[in-house]
Scaffold this motif. Structure first.
Motif, PDB file in Angstrom:
ATOM      1  N   ILE A  43      81.575  17.932  85.721  1.00 44.97           N
ATOM      2  CA  ILE A  43      81.743  18.185  84.289  1.00 44.97           C
ATOM      3  C   ILE A  43      80.857  19.331  83.808  1.00 44.97           C
ATOM      4  O   ILE A  43      79.631  19.244  83.839  1.00 44.97           O
ATOM      5  CB  ILE A  43      81.457  16.907  83.474  1.00 44.97           C
ATOM      6  N   PHE A  44      81.505  20.384  83.331  1.00 49.29           N
ATOM      7  CA  PHE A  44      80.874  21.553  82.708  1.00 49.29           C
ATOM      8  C   PHE A  44      81.177  21.533  81.215  1.00 49.29           C
ATOM      9  O   PHE A  44      81.754  22.474  80.688  1.00 49.29           O
ATOM     10  CB  PHE A  44      81.451  22.841  83.291  1.00 49.29           C
ATOM     11  N   ARG A  45      80.844  20.483  80.529  1.00 48.77           N
ATOM     12  CA  ARG A  45      81.065  20.378  79.087  1.00 48.77           C
ATOM     13  C   ARG A  45      79.772  19.913  78.444  1.00 48.77           C
ATOM     14  O   ARG A  45      78.873  19.417  79.128  1.00 48.77           O
ATOM     15  CB  ARG A  45      82.182  19.359  78.772  1.00 48.77           C
ATOM     16  N   ARG A  46      79.681  20.015  77.159  1.00 48.64           N
ATOM     17  CA  ARG A  46      78.498  19.513  76.458  1.00 48.64           C
ATOM     18  C   ARG A  46      78.401  18.008  76.636  1.00 48.64           C
ATOM     19  O   ARG A  46      79.412  17.316  76.776  1.00 48.64           O
ATOM     20  CB  ARG A  46      78.582  19.857  74.980  1.00 48.64           C
ATOM     21  N   SER A  47      77.190  17.512  76.593  1.00 58.11           N
ATOM     22  CA  SER A  47      76.952  16.090  76.842  1.00 58.11           C
ATOM     23  C   SER A  47      77.776  15.188  75.936  1.00 58.11           C
ATOM     24  O   SER A  47      78.290  14.157  76.382  1.00 58.11           O
ATOM     25  CB  SER A  47      75.461  15.769  76.686  1.00 58.11           C
ATOM     26  N   GLU A  48      77.934  15.565  74.675  1.00 56.23           N
ATOM     27  CA  GLU A  48      78.692  14.709  73.754  1.00 56.23           C
ATOM     28  C   GLU A  48      80.176  14.649  74.114  1.00 56.23           C
ATOM     29  O   GLU A  48      80.887  13.743  73.687  1.00 56.23           O
ATOM     30  CB  GLU A  48      78.502  15.147  72.294  1.00 56.23           C
ATOM     31  N   GLY A  49      80.662  15.584  74.915  1.00 52.81           N
ATOM     32  CA  GLY A  49      82.054  15.571  75.341  1.00 52.81           C
ATOM     33  C   GLY A  49      82.309  14.795  76.623  1.00 52.81           C
ATOM     34  O   GLY A  49      83.457  14.686  77.071  1.00 52.81           O
ATOM     35  N   VAL A  50      81.269  14.213  77.206  1.00 51.20           N
ATOM     36  CA  VAL A  50      81.401  13.517  78.488  1.00 51.20           C
ATOM     37  C   VAL A  50      82.201  12.212  78.410  1.00 51.20           C
ATOM     38  O   VAL A  50      83.041  11.954  79.272  1.00 51.20           O
ATOM     39  CB  VAL A  50      80.011  13.290  79.123  1.00 51.20           C
ATOM     40  N   VAL A 106      73.710  18.619  81.391  1.00 52.40           N
ATOM     41  CA  VAL A 106      74.721  17.660  80.929  1.00 52.40           C
ATOM     42  C   VAL A 106      74.329  16.263  81.380  1.00 52.40           C
ATOM     43  O   VAL A 106      74.093  16.029  82.563  1.00 52.40           O
ATOM     44  CB  VAL A 106      76.126  18.003  81.474  1.00 52.40           C
ATOM     45  N   SER A 107      74.244  15.353  80.416  1.00 55.23           N
ATOM     46  CA  SER A 107      73.973  13.947  80.736  1.00 55.23           C
ATOM     47  C   SER A 107      74.494  13.070  79.610  1.00 55.23           C
ATOM     48  O   SER A 107      74.578  13.496  78.463  1.00 55.23           O
ATOM     49  CB  SER A 107      72.477  13.705  80.956  1.00 55.23           C
ATOM     50  N   HIS A 108      74.872  11.863  79.976  1.00 55.36           N
ATOM     51  CA  HIS A 108      75.320  10.888  78.982  1.00 55.36           C
ATOM     52  C   HIS A 108      75.157   9.509  79.608  1.00 55.36           C
ATOM     53  O   HIS A 108      75.972   9.091  80.436  1.00 55.36           O
ATOM     54  CB  HIS A 108      76.776  11.146  78.581  1.00 55.36           C
ATOM     55  N   ASP A 109      74.090   8.822  79.221  1.00 53.68           N
ATOM     56  CA  ASP A 109      73.740   7.552  79.857  1.00 53.68           C
ATOM     57  C   ASP A 109      74.808   6.478  79.701  1.00 53.68           C
ATOM     58  O   ASP A 109      75.079   5.737  80.650  1.00 53.68           O
ATOM     59  CB  ASP A 109      72.397   7.039  79.328  1.00 53.68           C
ATOM     60  N   GLU A 110      75.424   6.368  78.528  1.00 51.20           N
ATOM     61  CA  GLU A 110      76.432   5.326  78.327  1.00 51.20           C
ATOM     62  C   GLU A 110      77.659   5.569  79.213  1.00 51.20           C
ATOM     63  O   GLU A 110      78.183   4.640  79.826  1.00 51.20           O
ATOM     64  CB  GLU A 110      76.846   5.235  76.855  1.00 51.20           C
ATOM     65  N   ALA A 111      78.108   6.817  79.276  1.00 48.01           N
ATOM     66  CA  ALA A 111      79.246   7.132  80.138  1.00 48.01           C
ATOM     67  C   ALA A 111      78.880   6.903  81.605  1.00 48.01           C
ATOM     68  O   ALA A 111      79.685   6.402  82.384  1.00 48.01           O
ATOM     69  CB  ALA A 111      79.698   8.576  79.921  1.00 48.01           C
ATOM     70  N   ALA A 112      77.647   7.246  81.958  1.00 45.38           N
ATOM     71  CA  ALA A 112      77.180   7.028  83.327  1.00 45.38           C
ATOM     72  C   ALA A 112      77.178   5.541  83.671  1.00 45.38           C
ATOM     73  O   ALA A 112      77.641   5.137  84.744  1.00 45.38           O
ATOM     74  CB  ALA A 112      75.783   7.621  83.514  1.00 45.38           C
ATOM     75  N   GLU A 113      76.674   4.721  82.758  1.00 46.24           N
ATOM     76  CA  GLU A 113      76.639   3.272  82.989  1.00 46.24           C
ATOM     77  C   GLU A 113      78.045   2.702  83.136  1.00 46.24           C
ATOM     78  O   GLU A 113      78.289   1.828  83.977  1.00 46.24           O
ATOM     79  CB  GLU A 113      75.895   2.581  81.851  1.00 46.24           C
ATOM     80  N   LYS A 114      78.970   3.194  82.335  1.00 50.07           N
ATOM     81  CA  LYS A 114      80.353   2.729  82.416  1.00 50.07           C
ATOM     82  C   LYS A 114      80.949   3.047  83.790  1.00 50.07           C
ATOM     83  O   LYS A 114      81.594   2.201  84.407  1.00 50.07           O
ATOM     84  CB  LYS A 114      81.190   3.380  81.312  1.00 50.07           C
ATOM     85  N   ALA A 115      80.733   4.267  84.264  1.00 45.65           N
ATOM     86  CA  ALA A 115      81.251   4.655  85.574  1.00 45.65           C
ATOM     87  C   ALA A 115      80.569   3.863  86.684  1.00 45.65           C
ATOM     88  O   ALA A 115      81.231   3.375  87.610  1.00 45.65           O
ATOM     89  CB  ALA A 115      81.058   6.158  85.794  1.00 45.65           C
TER      90      ALA A 115
END
Length: 155
Positions: A78-85, A108-117
């Motif tokens: 993912i090459f998008r802003r963190s809020e777009g993850v 780029v990071s997004h803890d909630e999306a990471a936890e979901k995956a």
């Protein structure tokens, strides 16, 4: 977010097909350079960019969304802003039940999306670049990015 070299190496060795979300057709953009490099290293790179959908980039059709990709991928980079993850991760998880890795580029990071995956058994790497990690782990770069002995100006 600590990743062992053995974990990163395992991910890169098992990955065959990568969807790169946010890839650019501009040859000087990091996303283009990463896509090109991974392709040269034998990965199949599927470009994703809604502004380029339907065009060809690096020998592959560009898709507007991961849900449009007609083949299975092992990793979504993912090459998008963190809020777009989050919507990207959701679409990837829905599209590929056997997805192995979600990789978020440097910055780029997004803890909630990471936890979901991760809850679905998907490996998640945040704030790293697969190109840099590949080079470092497979002898093309040292940690500082130089002095590998692979390329030399010595005669």
């Amino acid at each position: 977010m600590t990743y062992t070299d053995s974990d990163l190496r395992k991910i890169l060795q098992r990955t065959k097909t990568v969807a790169i979300v946010g890839v650019s057709a501009n040859h000087v953009r990091p996303s283009y350079f990463v896509a090109r490099y991974l392709g040269l290293k034998g990965f199949r790179v599927i470009p994703v960019n809604p502004g380029l959908a339907g065009q060809t980039l690096l020998g592959e059709t560009v898709y507007g969304d991961v849900s449009d990709i007609p083949v299975d991928v092992d990793m979504v980079d993912i090459f998008r802003r963190s809020e777009g993850v989050p919507p990207i991760v959701d679409a990837a998880l829905n599209r590929w039940p056997a997805l192995q890795t979600v990789w978020m580029q440097i910055g780029v990071s997004h803890d909630e999306a990471a936890e979901k995956a991760q809850a679905r058994g998907v490996d998640v790497i945040q704030n790293r670049c697969p190109k840099i990690e590949y080079q470092r782990l497979f002898g093309e770069l040292r940690m500082g990015g130089f002095a590998t002995g692979v390329i030399s100006s010595k005669l």
